[in-house]
Motif scaffolding. Structure first.
Motif, mmCIF file in Angstrom:
data_model
loop_
_atom_site.group_PDB
_atom_site.id
_atom_site.type_symbol
_atom_site.label_atom_id
_atom_site.label_comp_id
_atom_site.label_asym_id
_atom_site.label_seq_id
_atom_site.Cartn_x
_atom_site.Cartn_y
_atom_site.Cartn_z
ATOM 1 N N LEU A 462 0.823 -1.204 0.000
ATOM 2 C CA LEU A 462 0.000 0.000 0.000
ATOM 3 C C LEU A 462 0.861 1.258 0.000
ATOM 4 O O LEU A 462 0.398 2.324 -0.396
ATOM 5 N N ALA A 463 2.117 1.131 0.448
ATOM 6 C CA ALA A 463 3.029 2.274 0.371
ATOM 7 C C ALA A 463 3.245 2.692 -1.076
ATOM 8 O O ALA A 463 3.367 3.893 -1.384
ATOM 9 N N VAL A 464 3.288 1.711 -1.980
ATOM 10 C CA VAL A 464 3.419 2.025 -3.407
ATOM 11 C C VAL A 464 2.138 2.680 -3.906
ATOM 12 O O VAL A 464 2.171 3.630 -4.697
ATOM 13 N N ARG A 465 0.978 2.172 -3.443
ATOM 14 C CA ARG A 465 -0.290 2.777 -3.858
ATOM 15 C C ARG A 465 -0.363 4.238 -3.411
ATOM 16 O O ARG A 465 -0.884 5.089 -4.143
ATOM 17 N N VAL A 466 0.138 4.518 -2.221
ATOM 18 C CA VAL A 466 0.144 5.908 -1.743
ATOM 19 C C VAL A 466 1.038 6.766 -2.630
ATOM 20 O O VAL A 466 0.678 7.897 -2.989
ATOM 21 N N ALA A 467 2.193 6.235 -2.983
ATOM 22 C CA ALA A 467 3.092 6.987 -3.858
ATOM 23 C C ALA A 467 2.447 7.222 -5.223
ATOM 24 O O ALA A 467 2.574 8.312 -5.805
ATOM 25 N N GLU A 468 1.763 6.218 -5.742
ATOM 26 C CA GLU A 468 1.071 6.377 -7.032
ATOM 27 C C GLU A 468 -0.009 7.440 -6.947
ATOM 28 O O GLU A 468 -0.190 8.254 -7.862
ATOM 29 N N ALA A 469 -0.757 7.435 -5.833
ATOM 30 C CA ALA A 469 -1.851 8.398 -5.684
ATOM 31 C C ALA A 469 -1.344 9.805 -5.434
ATOM 32 O O ALA A 469 -2.118 10.762 -5.510
#
Length: 811
Positions: A462-469
């Motif tokens: 989810l850390a990657v998802r946060v970076a993507e968002a």
């Protein structure tokens, strides 16, 4: 170059297995012995600046280095580190002794810029911590070494030779207390050199590039710090680092590599993600067990079984100290019989099953999930580099007291409370951004719209998802608003915009809602498919309901929902004729969904106003509503129930909905059923009518209707007995599908009623109260009614008088 041993060869090349407690202990002992001037670790060089954070009190493994392309955060890689990872041990040792640390692997700027045509890239394997690094090659070197030693299981060989080395507080058999701690690394390097010579350098296409870059970094470190260095890397790479090559050749090999601009940081990791069977698996099936081996320097078997007993007692297993003692003895005995230096998971699992589980596998499954794998979530300092969105999310989590946890847990929210309302908004905004930290679940014990239930579980990716968002904004609120606005203008279907409108209300995004509503009105006006309209209506009506409970002005949404309902009313009758079985079944679902939506929407004609307060503001006058929606919907259902061209499934369902609403005159259901089951109706169409009428819908009471209305049951029984033999095989699957949904008790009662015989006919009068099916006829059974009169008198406070006639009770 060669691994440093007792004869003083330098630098020391420490070949390890990623995430191996035996390797971690050996690395610590080797560093204590050689005291290098600098430590070089296999990892992305971009992380050099992040090394000091590993010494912070707020850093608790498991953690991972995260590297992602700044312009495309979805292109990312992780390098996980557990407490028992050799790389983590080397990093912490260097920080404690003020020794410089350098990461020497191929930069993430190159690996993330390369085409991602193979999901199992070497960067991913570096992130996964393949166990050991050698498993990346065509020939598994650990399997080859295990086979040479007479083992058929490479994992078991590695545990016996390395992971259990020195465990339990004793040195390996035959080892001298003053033995050189670098000797095992020299032996392993020699074995890897022999394997590479026999099977070739083989492996992943990035291996030569990585090893060339490692050699260049090693040369640079020798020039800066001298030869007194320690290198911690995968065992497979040691022969390549000891190989004598020229700097020119290595630079030529790396010339022309693609490059991207990347950002790196520390992120929390979990034991479950270190396991082989999940997401970014690290190639170890038992991270919890390895962590125990690393943290228990003495008596690991006894300590492990004590933990097991504690977990089982929490689950109400009767486990005593005697069980622990017997399990220890059995595990050690099995290890001796099998020739193992220490009882491993296999022996421990056998002992748990035999002693604590009475021969069943249930305790073993529980222990595997809780202890062998484990639910441990690491922590990183708040000042670790992060995108602005991550910082805002962290701040919101702290304000709302909503801490991320690796273990899945249920969260009950009461939206009438400010903190719970804030938690709901945050979770809904994250879902809109594609960050599914929480998933909505069905609330238990309450159907009110002020209740919400969530299943929360924080996963490392989810850390990657946060970076993507992060491309949408610097805060969760602004990012969710920007994404909703963009998706509203680019959506191509009515269903997409409807779902988006629902998300905007749940997430409390007032700035995005006007844009979404304009897009919704445009799509609804252009869409002529009644199926699309019927599918969108329930979500809109739910949104209106959500708006009321959250104090949101949903007037515009209510108007759109009303207009959509009117278009469904007009479009349904022409859409039904000529449908095949699949089309009729799909439209039946739309019919039920529209019926529920109309009922909810009709309740919004004069919605109760929420009390004035700091969150809801002042009351507003209820909006003007169109004419009675329920009455218009009943007219549509009557039209569908009486048209011969409409499939029987739809006619039967429309009749049932009218009956449930009390919109049929006396005998109306019997009349429509008699027409549907008349001899002129094809048996398959009649069976479809029965399925639509008597099938268990959302209410689940199709069978109870037949139990308590024997007129309908008699009609159905008469039709069924008159079905011709040739058509019976065609209608049987439809009937089985209908009656199989009934509860066992309902089916038994219907069978008993059918065995007793019909109590009425399609044209005969209603049966008398004393029919042969007492309690199920339409008349009043005075004897049974009189039996409850004493209880009724007591409940109503009339003592022993009053209500002497059952008809008085009925009135």
């Amino acid at each position: 170059m060669s691994g440093r041993t007792a004869d003083g060869h330098r630098p020391a090349l420490l070949g390890v297995r990623h995430h191996g407690p035996g390797s971690a202990r050996a690395v610590h002992a080797a560093l204590e012995r050689c005291a290098p001037a600098a430590v070089l670790i296999e990892g992305p060089p971009e992380a050099d600046a992040l090394v000091p954070l590993a010494a912070r009190d707020g850093m608790r493994p498991p953690v991972a280095l995260l590297a992602h392309v700044q312009d495309d955060p979805g292109r990312a890689a992780f390098w996980p580190l557990a407490e028992f990872s050799p790389e983590w041990v080397a990093l912490r040792w260097a920080l404690r002794h003020d020794v410089p640390v350098r990461f020497i692997d191929l930069p993430a700027a190159h690996t993330l810029a390369m085409p991602q045509d193979d999901e199992s890239t070497d960067t991913d394997r570096a992130a996964d911590g393949a166990a050991p690094d050698a498993t990346d090659v065509r020939i598994d070197p650990i399997r080859a070494l295990a086979g040479t030693a007479g083992y058929d299981d490479p994992e078991r060989w590695w545990e016996d030779v390395v992971e259990h080395r020195g465990a339990g507080g004793t040195a390996p058999e035959g080892a001298h207390p003053d033995a050189d701690p670098l000797a095992p690394f020299a032996a392993l390097a020699e074995a890897m050199a022999a394997l590479r010579e026999a099977y070739g350098d083989g492996g992943h296409h990035l291996d030569p590039l990585r090893e060339a870059h490692m050699r260049l970094r090693l040369r640079a470190a020798r020039k800066e710090f001298g030869d007194d260095l320690a290198v911690v890397c995968g065992a497979w790479h040691v022969p390549a680092l000891a190989q004598r090559t020229t700097m020119t050749a290595d630079r030529q090999l790396l010339k022309g590599l693609p490059k991207a601009k990347v950002a790196t940081t520390w992120v929390p990791w979990t034991h479950r993600r270190l396991s082989r069977h999940s997401g970014y698996g690290a190639g170890i099936a038992s991270p919890g067990w390895y962590g125990h081996l690393f943290s228990a320097p003495d008596r690991p078997v006894e300590r492990w079984l004590t933990k097991v007993a504690g977990v089982l007692r929490e689950e109400d297993y009767a486990v005593s100290s005697a069980h622990v003692i017997e399990a220890v003895r059995l595990a050690e005995g099995l290890a001796t019989v099998r020739g193992r230096p220490l009882a491993g998971l296999t022996e421990l699992d056998d002992a748990i099953r035999a002693v604590m589980g009475d021969g069943t596998d249930a305790p073993s499954a529980l222990i595997h999930d809780r202890l062998v794998v484990g639910e441990v979530l690491g922590e990183v300092p708040d000042d670790a580099p992060a995108v602005p969105l991550q910082r805002d999310l962290t701040s919101s989590q702290r304000t709302l007291r909503l801490k991320p946890e690796a273990l899945e847990r249920e969260l009950q929210l009461d939206l009438r409370k400010d903190t719970d309302a804030g938690r709901s908004r945050l979770l809904h905004r994250l879902r809109l951004l594609g960050i599914p930290w929480g998933e909505p679940a069905r609330s238990r014990g309450s159907t009110g719209t002020f209740r919400e239930t969530w299943q929360l579980r924080w996963e490392p990716e989810l850390a990657v998802r946060v970076a993507e968002a992060g491309i949408w904004g610097t805060t969760v609120h602004t990012a969710a608003t920007a994404k909703a606005t963009t998706e509203a203008t680019s959506a191509t279907s009515l269903a997409e915009v409807t779902a988006l409108a629902e998300h905007c209300l749940l997430a409390a995004l007032p700035d995005a809602l006007p844009v979404v509503m304009r897009a919704l009105a445009d799509r609804a006006a252009l869409d002529t498919d009644v199926g699309h309209l019927a599918r969108a209506l329930p979500a809109l009506v739910r949104s209106v309901r959500y708006g009321d409970v959250r104090g949101t002005d949903a007037t515009a949404l209510r108007d759109v929902a009303t207009g959509l309902a009117e278009r469904v009313f007009v479009g349904l009758p022409p859409a039904c004729p000529g449908l095949d079985a699949d089309g009729a079944a799909e439209l039946r679902g739309h019919l039920d969904a529209t019926h529920r939506a109309v009922a909810l929407l009709a309740q919004q004609d004069n919605p109760p106003q929420p009390p004035a307060g700091p969150r809801t503001g002042q009351r507003t006058a209820p909006p003007a509503r169109p004419a009675d929606l329920r009455a218009r919907w009943a007219d549509v259902l009557r039209t569908l129930s009486e048209r011969d061209t409409v499939p029987g499934l739809i006619r039967g369902r429309a009749t049932r909905l009218l009956l449930d609403e009390g919109a049929l005159a006396d005998g109306g259901a019997e009349r429509l059923m008699g027409l549907a089951l008349s001899p002129g109706t094809p048996p398959t169409d009649a069976a479809g009518w029965i399925e639509g009428f008597a099938g268990d819908g959302d209410s689940g009471d199709g069978g109870m209707l037949l139990v308590h209305d024997t007129r309908l049951l008699a009609l159905l029984d008469g039709w069924l007995t008159g079905v011709p033999d040739g058509a019976f095989t065609d209608v049987l699957p439809l009937l089985r599908r209908t009656f199989a949904t009934y509860d066992t008790g309902v089916r038994r009662t219907l069978g008993e009623l059918a065995r007793r015989g019909p109590t009425t006919t399609t044209s005969g009068p209603a049966p008398a109260a004393d029919t042969d099916t007492p309690g199920f006829g339409p008349g009043l059974d005075r004897d049974r009614a009189a039996a409850v009169l004493p209880t009724l008198r007591l409940l109503l406070g009339h003592g022993q008088r009053g209500f002497d006639d059952p008809m008085e009770v009925a009135s």
